[in-house]
Scaffold this motif. Sequence first.
Motif, PDB file in Angstrom:
ATOM      1  N   VAL A  88     -18.672   8.606   1.845  1.00  0.00           N
ATOM      2  CA  VAL A  88     -19.226   9.842   2.396  1.00  0.00           C
ATOM      3  C   VAL A  88     -19.898   9.559   3.733  1.00  0.00           C
ATOM      4  O   VAL A  88     -19.703  10.279   4.717  1.00  0.00           O
ATOM      5  CB  VAL A  88     -20.231  10.472   1.405  1.00  0.00           C
ATOM      6  CG1 VAL A  88     -20.966  11.648   2.054  1.00  0.00           C
ATOM      7  CG2 VAL A  88     -19.524  10.929   0.131  1.00  0.00           C
ATOM      8  N   GLU A  89     -20.685   8.502   3.775  1.00  0.00           N
ATOM      9  CA  GLU A  89     -21.365   8.129   5.017  1.00  0.00           C
ATOM     10  C   GLU A  89     -20.363   7.822   6.124  1.00  0.00           C
ATOM     11  O   GLU A  89     -20.528   8.271   7.268  1.00  0.00           O
ATOM     12  CB  GLU A  89     -22.251   6.911   4.765  1.00  0.00           C
ATOM     13  CG  GLU A  89     -23.008   6.436   5.977  1.00  0.00           C
ATOM     14  CD  GLU A  89     -23.855   5.205   5.688  1.00  0.00           C
ATOM     15  OE1 GLU A  89     -24.610   4.793   6.597  1.00  0.00           O
ATOM     16  OE2 GLU A  89     -23.780   4.659   4.566  1.00  0.00           O
ATOM     17  N   LYS A  90     -19.323   7.079   5.796  1.00  0.00           N
ATOM     18  CA  LYS A  90     -18.312   6.720   6.791  1.00  0.00           C
ATOM     19  C   LYS A  90     -17.617   7.970   7.338  1.00  0.00           C
ATOM     20  O   LYS A  90     -17.448   8.127   8.551  1.00  0.00           O
ATOM     21  CB  LYS A  90     -17.285   5.778   6.163  1.00  0.00           C
ATOM     22  CG  LYS A  90     -16.187   5.300   7.103  1.00  0.00           C
ATOM     23  CD  LYS A  90     -15.289   4.282   6.408  1.00  0.00           C
ATOM     24  CE  LYS A  90     -14.264   3.685   7.377  1.00  0.00           C
ATOM     25  NZ  LYS A  90     -13.295   4.690   7.870  1.00  0.00           N
ATOM     26  N   ASP A  91     -17.217   8.854   6.449  1.00  0.00           N
ATOM     27  CA  ASP A  91     -16.528  10.066   6.888  1.00  0.00           C
ATOM     28  C   ASP A  91     -17.430  10.936   7.761  1.00  0.00           C
ATOM     29  O   ASP A  91     -16.985  11.492   8.774  1.00  0.00           O
ATOM     30  CB  ASP A  91     -16.061  10.875   5.671  1.00  0.00           C
ATOM     31  CG  ASP A  91     -14.722  10.391   5.117  1.00  0.00           C
ATOM     32  OD1 ASP A  91     -13.999   9.690   5.841  1.00  0.00           O
ATOM     33  OD2 ASP A  91     -14.410  10.724   3.958  1.00  0.00           O
ATOM     34  N   LEU A  92     -18.681  11.063   7.381  1.00  0.00           N
ATOM     35  CA  LEU A  92     -19.589  11.900   8.156  1.00  0.00           C
ATOM     36  C   LEU A  92     -19.839  11.312   9.541  1.00  0.00           C
ATOM     37  O   LEU A  92     -19.866  12.050  10.540  1.00  0.00           O
ATOM     38  CB  LEU A  92     -20.906  12.089   7.409  1.00  0.00           C
ATOM     39  CG  LEU A  92     -20.845  12.984   6.168  1.00  0.00           C
ATOM     40  CD1 LEU A  92     -22.179  12.959   5.432  1.00  0.00           C
ATOM     41  CD2 LEU A  92     -20.464  14.419   6.530  1.00  0.00           C
ATOM     42  N   ASN A  93     -20.031  10.031   9.610  1.00  0.00           N
ATOM     43  CA  ASN A  93     -20.266   9.414  10.915  1.00  0.00           C
ATOM     44  C   ASN A  93     -19.061   9.575  11.838  1.00  0.00           C
ATOM     45  O   ASN A  93     -19.205   9.789  13.047  1.00  0.00           O
ATOM     46  CB  ASN A  93     -20.624   7.938  10.747  1.00  0.00           C
ATOM     47  CG  ASN A  93     -22.081   7.734  10.380  1.00  0.00           C
ATOM     48  OD1 ASN A  93     -22.966   8.425  10.881  1.00  0.00           O
ATOM     49  ND2 ASN A  93     -22.352   6.794   9.491  1.00  0.00           N
ATOM     50  N   ALA A 144     -24.284  20.329  11.115  1.00  0.00           N
ATOM     51  CA  ALA A 144     -23.926  20.294   9.696  1.00  0.00           C
ATOM     52  C   ALA A 144     -23.690  18.861   9.236  1.00  0.00           C
ATOM     53  O   ALA A 144     -24.066  18.473   8.121  1.00  0.00           O
ATOM     54  CB  ALA A 144     -22.702  21.156   9.443  1.00  0.00           C
ATOM     55  N   VAL A 145     -23.064  18.068  10.092  1.00  0.00           N
ATOM     56  CA  VAL A 145     -22.818  16.662   9.755  1.00  0.00           C
ATOM     57  C   VAL A 145     -24.130  15.918   9.570  1.00  0.00           C
ATOM     58  O   VAL A 145     -24.329  15.196   8.576  1.00  0.00           O
ATOM     59  CB  VAL A 145     -21.957  15.985  10.840  1.00  0.00           C
ATOM     60  CG1 VAL A 145     -21.863  14.482  10.577  1.00  0.00           C
ATOM     61  CG2 VAL A 145     -20.565  16.600  10.891  1.00  0.00           C
ATOM     62  N   LYS A 146     -25.044  16.071  10.514  1.00  0.00           N
ATOM     63  CA  LYS A 146     -26.329  15.368  10.416  1.00  0.00           C
ATOM     64  C   LYS A 146     -27.137  15.856   9.214  1.00  0.00           C
ATOM     65  O   LYS A 146     -27.849  15.078   8.573  1.00  0.00           O
ATOM     66  CB  LYS A 146     -27.128  15.559  11.710  1.00  0.00           C
ATOM     67  CG  LYS A 146     -26.597  14.772  12.892  1.00  0.00           C
ATOM     68  CD  LYS A 146     -26.717  13.259  12.670  1.00  0.00           C
ATOM     69  CE  LYS A 146     -26.340  12.488  13.923  1.00  0.00           C
ATOM     70  NZ  LYS A 146     -26.454  11.010  13.734  1.00  0.00           N
ATOM     71  N   ASN A 180     -26.617  33.367  11.195  1.00  0.00           N
ATOM     72  CA  ASN A 180     -27.744  33.563  12.102  1.00  0.00           C
ATOM     73  C   ASN A 180     -28.332  32.216  12.533  1.00  0.00           C
ATOM     74  O   ASN A 180     -27.782  31.149  12.224  1.00  0.00           O
ATOM     75  CB  ASN A 180     -28.801  34.463  11.452  1.00  0.00           C
ATOM     76  CG  ASN A 180     -29.300  33.914  10.121  1.00  0.00           C
ATOM     77  OD1 ASN A 180     -29.645  32.742  10.015  1.00  0.00           O
ATOM     78  ND2 ASN A 180     -29.347  34.766   9.094  1.00  0.00           N
ATOM     79  N   ALA A 181     -29.455  32.268  13.228  1.00  0.00           N
ATOM     80  CA  ALA A 181     -30.049  31.064  13.805  1.00  0.00           C
ATOM     81  C   ALA A 181     -30.518  30.067  12.761  1.00  0.00           C
ATOM     82  O   ALA A 181     -30.709  28.883  13.072  1.00  0.00           O
ATOM     83  CB  ALA A 181     -31.220  31.454  14.702  1.00  0.00           C
ATOM     84  N   GLU A 182     -30.696  30.504  11.525  1.00  0.00           N
ATOM     85  CA  GLU A 182     -31.168  29.607  10.472  1.00  0.00           C
ATOM     86  C   GLU A 182     -30.033  28.896   9.749  1.00  0.00           C
ATOM     87  O   GLU A 182     -30.246  27.933   9.028  1.00  0.00           O
ATOM     88  CB  GLU A 182     -32.004  30.400   9.461  1.00  0.00           C
ATOM     89  CG  GLU A 182     -32.778  29.536   8.491  1.00  0.00           C
ATOM     90  CD  GLU A 182     -33.868  30.292   7.762  1.00  0.00           C
ATOM     91  OE1 GLU A 182     -34.318  29.799   6.703  1.00  0.00           O
ATOM     92  OE2 GLU A 182     -34.287  31.367   8.240  1.00  0.00           O
ATOM     93  N   SER A 183     -28.823  29.364   9.950  1.00  0.00           N
ATOM     94  CA  SER A 183     -27.684  28.839   9.211  1.00  0.00           C
ATOM     95  C   SER A 183     -27.134  27.576   9.863  1.00  0.00           C
ATOM     96  O   SER A 183     -26.693  27.598  11.015  1.00  0.00           O
ATOM     97  CB  SER A 183     -26.584  29.896   9.128  1.00  0.00           C
ATOM     98  OG  SER A 183     -25.472  29.407   8.422  1.00  0.00           O
ATOM     99  N   VAL A 184     -27.143  26.483   9.116  1.00  0.00           N
ATOM    100  CA  VAL A 184     -26.576  25.217   9.591  1.00  0.00           C
ATOM    101  C   VAL A 184     -25.129  25.084   9.142  1.00  0.00           C
ATOM    102  O   VAL A 184     -24.266  24.659   9.904  1.00  0.00           O
ATOM    103  CB  VAL A 184     -27.414  24.023   9.098  1.00  0.00           C
ATOM    104  CG1 VAL A 184     -26.820  22.695   9.588  1.00  0.00           C
ATOM    105  CG2 VAL A 184     -28.857  24.155   9.565  1.00  0.00           C
ATOM    106  N   PHE A 185     -24.856  25.458   7.906  1.00  0.00           N
ATOM    107  CA  PHE A 185     -23.459  25.571   7.457  1.00  0.00           C
ATOM    108  C   PHE A 185     -23.374  26.671   6.418  1.00  0.00           C
ATOM    109  O   PHE A 185     -24.135  26.695   5.458  1.00  0.00           O
ATOM    110  CB  PHE A 185     -22.909  24.271   6.883  1.00  0.00           C
ATOM    111  CG  PHE A 185     -21.449  24.398   6.505  1.00  0.00           C
ATOM    112  CD1 PHE A 185     -20.488  24.436   7.497  1.00  0.00           C
ATOM    113  CD2 PHE A 185     -21.054  24.534   5.184  1.00  0.00           C
ATOM    114  CE1 PHE A 185     -19.137  24.599   7.172  1.00  0.00           C
ATOM    115  CE2 PHE A 185     -19.718  24.692   4.854  1.00  0.00           C
ATOM    116  CZ  PHE A 185     -18.758  24.720   5.855  1.00  0.00           C
TER     117      PHE A 185
END
Length: 509
Positions: A185-190, A212-214, A262-267
């Motif tokens: 999971v870490e590898k894919d996200l990076n 969203a990734v971070k 909206n502005a609060e939505s990350v994903f």
Amino acid sequence: MKKTAILTTVICSLLTAVSCSKDELDLQNPNALTTDQYWTTPDDAEKGVNSIYAMFYKDGLWARWLYFRLDLTSDEGFSKSPWVELADWTRFSYINYNFWEGNTVTWRDSYKAIFRANQVLAYVPEIEFSNAERKEQILGEARFFRALHYYYLGVLWENVPLVLEPSEPNDLPEQRTKEEVFAQVEKDLNEAFGALPPTWDASQTGRPTKGAVKAMLGKLYMQQHRWEEAKTALEYLVTGEGAIYSLVDNYEDNFTHLNENNAESVFEIQYGDQRKGGTGESADASVSTTRAQFFAPRGIGWSDGQARFWLVDAFKQEENTNGGIDERLRYTLFYPGLHEDFGDKVYGKDWEWDEDEAWFRKYQRDYYRENEDYFSEVNYRLIRYADILLRYAEVLNELGMTSDAYQYVDMVRERADMPPLAEAYPAIGNNREAFLNRLKTERVLELCGESMRWEDLKRWGDLDEQASVDEIAQRDPDFGNFDVGRDIRMPIPQVEVENNPNLEQNPGY
């Protein structure tokens, strides 16, 4: 009803041709393309990556059953469904490990999503694009979603197969530990971070961003108690280059269709009600969520999921700055005193319930209609900025920076007209344990019913010892059934164990 291009549910028909024993009978079905025939153009790649998004509309994931696992099995919720086996799977009474709705369908749909991501990652690199940036974005999206689904597989089952190539029917993938799954999971996200943009234009709303990734990396590192790395990941959204998010003024806007993305939505998972089909692979398949129908109060929906009443009491333990009740309660729960406390009627009607009954109000549609159905168009905010702020405060506290953590909790409290944390609870001071104990309540008040609590309980170690489980059982009697060391993870569907010699059933089952 507006929805974006993400709602196009694309089904990749990647079936190998069936051959007979005689060459002259080796006919090719024009409606069943092989992988060699399909993955040839950028349009094929676009449809392929969109097919991963389509998994959000399937029963096993965020369209229906995942809420039963993440919300109802936690101490926030429970089930009194007349479907006894369904209710049993929210109270740690696992008899049939192949129970479809409670176990097998979520396993299946998670791996279907991963299969679709694996196809994109395997075949898109060979396709020629005139727009090289878009090609990398498509690969980044696939990596993000593979990571997302493996993250929840790791949270729920822990020891699962790690499949990183397009699978074949006869494959027998090897089982991996939670640590190995999380490493992937870490590898894919990076890798996804480098490929995805900070924002998308309006026509592509709903695709994952660098933020969203971070956020997912922060969640991952926190579950592993890798606090320094979690701090770095979350800083991107709070104080770094990705600090483009903010809390919306109206808390309710996070749970209706009126102010989405909206502005609060990350994903945010994009839902719509323009198609009234089932959740299969047909052309009229629904792009809706059925959560509202299954969680609606008795007399409105199925009422298969309810909220624990201790949540109502938690909201009333502290007055807001106006001397009233925390307004978040109004938009979080249905309960017998809702009309008396806030003047709200439930779906426009008066209801007679037991005095200790409650239901989740978030994502219900009583704000504009008097019934529920299987086709809710309300987007699901899988990651929102308020969660990020509270997570960042938790990380700072774990790193001994408790005094710095207060401001991020206060940002969330201020939106709800609650006084600063230090003013309300001066005895906490810089005591790390006391701050964490209060933060556990702050997360409930802000995030109740948003599928966060199960991973929170695991991260805090509250499910690791009998003493802490006994404390949880005082507010949620279902935890009287919790077997420490076993129920922290679900049983692998038995059919998978029996059909794959490389799988062993999880410990204790």
